[in-house]
Design an enzyme around this catalytic site. Sequence first.
Site, mmCIF file in Angstrom:
data_model
loop_
_atom_site.group_PDB
_atom_site.id
_atom_site.type_symbol
_atom_site.label_atom_id
_atom_site.label_comp_id
_atom_site.label_asym_id
_atom_site.label_seq_id
_atom_site.Cartn_x
_atom_site.Cartn_y
_atom_site.Cartn_z
ATOM 1 N N ASP A 44 -8.567 2.307 5.638
ATOM 2 C CA ASP A 44 -7.762 1.126 5.339
ATOM 3 C C ASP A 44 -8.620 -0.132 5.333
ATOM 4 O O ASP A 44 -8.939 -0.684 6.388
ATOM 5 C CB ASP A 44 -6.651 1.008 6.399
ATOM 6 C CG ASP A 44 -5.754 -0.191 6.177
ATOM 7 O OD1 ASP A 44 -4.963 -0.514 7.096
ATOM 8 O OD2 ASP A 44 -5.848 -0.815 5.098
ATOM 9 N N ASP A 57 -7.104 -3.692 -0.766
ATOM 10 C CA ASP A 57 -6.553 -3.011 0.405
ATOM 11 C C ASP A 57 -6.241 -1.548 0.124
ATOM 12 O O ASP A 57 -5.187 -1.223 -0.436
ATOM 13 C CB ASP A 57 -5.274 -3.740 0.860
ATOM 14 C CG ASP A 57 -4.680 -3.138 2.116
ATOM 15 O OD1 ASP A 57 -3.621 -3.625 2.572
ATOM 16 O OD2 ASP A 57 -5.259 -2.161 2.647
HETATM 17 C C1 LIG Z 1 3.229 4.149 7.915
HETATM 18 O O1 LIG Z 1 2.002 4.418 7.270
HETATM 19 C C2 LIG Z 1 1.140 3.375 7.149
HETATM 20 C C3 LIG Z 1 1.445 2.060 7.508
HETATM 21 C C4 LIG Z 1 0.482 1.071 7.349
HETATM 22 C C5 LIG Z 1 -0.778 1.388 6.844
HETATM 23 C C6 LIG Z 1 -1.831 0.333 6.701
HETATM 24 N N1 LIG Z 1 -1.560 -0.516 5.527
HETATM 25 C C7 LIG Z 1 -1.066 2.669 6.470
HETATM 26 C C8 LIG Z 1 -0.128 3.659 6.634
HETATM 27 O O2 LIG Z 1 -0.403 4.930 6.279
#
Ligand SMILES: COc1ccc(CN)cc1O
Length: 319
Positions: free
Chosen positions: A32, A211
């Site tokens: 991420d 992102d």
């Molecule tokens: C609920 O799953 C996620 C929530 C947030 C992120 C980061 N943007 C990655 C995920 O896989």
Amino acid sequence: VSGSATNTPQPADSEYIVPVTVGASTVNLDFDTGSADLWVYTSSTAGGAGHNYYTPSDGATVMNGETWSIGYGDGSSASGNVYQDTVVVGGVTATAQAVEAAQTVSSSFSSDTSNDGLLGLSWSSLNTVSPDQQKTFYDNVQSSLADPVFAAILKHDAPGSYDFGFIDSSKYTGNITYTPADNSQGYWGFTVDSYTVGTTVTSTALSGIADTGTSLLLLDDTTCGNYYAQVSGAINDSSQGGWVYDCSTSLPDFSVSINGYTATVPGSYLTYDQQSSGQCYGGIQSSTAIGFNIFGDVFLKSQYVVFDGPNVQLGFASQ
Ligand SMILES: COc1ccc(CN)cc1O
């Protein structure tokens, strides 16, 4: 050193998962570039059923008094305590990586059994460990990398890679165009000079973040409106979560101009998924609720993207 780790898209290219050796275990992490915590389930995480989990190595140490707690743009969250352990990604090793062990995760994580946690690749200023902020994997290995960069090669419905320490000209066409990154908010921010829907150019600059941890391409309402004006019958339906249209509709390409380079997302990449209603949910959606634009996987999977920390710049090429 340098190395490459294969990523695998999950259904609808919703996230891209990478097997990572964390301490004495192998876990599948969502890389991420929009956050800076490396966190993983443990054997005791509430909501950990169905997930692989972290087992500390013999050499691991508990980082006494350190805790973490994170919230993401989609409202999900996680929290816990911290170990220092060895982490290996594609053969590249961080020997003293802060491994954030999850004691709690929110329901959208616990129900998403495709990932066992996240590996943050934003700037370390976003790391949530307290009282002593910790470094990302990339920051920890950067000085050991042959070329102190990493590249994200995300594909549509096919394996790609995260490459550390080298640029691979076999993975893109043409040349890489570099543009300054804005790291003032801890993200990999950048600006495009204009955008084109189909063949209609709008000479408005857009700023946003690169992102990999966000599935969609989230843009301001004016830009969304201009895109869906070229999708016959599209409506912005809050009861369906945003812009939807009949699945038989053909979608125009969406491209942006970056420092003279045109990055094109083909219309075929711009449907995110089919709703139960038979309507299709668009890959371009509103960024209003977030307050800034997010160039997520829908955009990134058309590009070879270089993240260059020392020069604080991003590089883009077509793949
Ligand atoms: C609920 O799953 C996620 C929530 C947030 C992120 C980061 N943007 C990655 C995920 O896989």
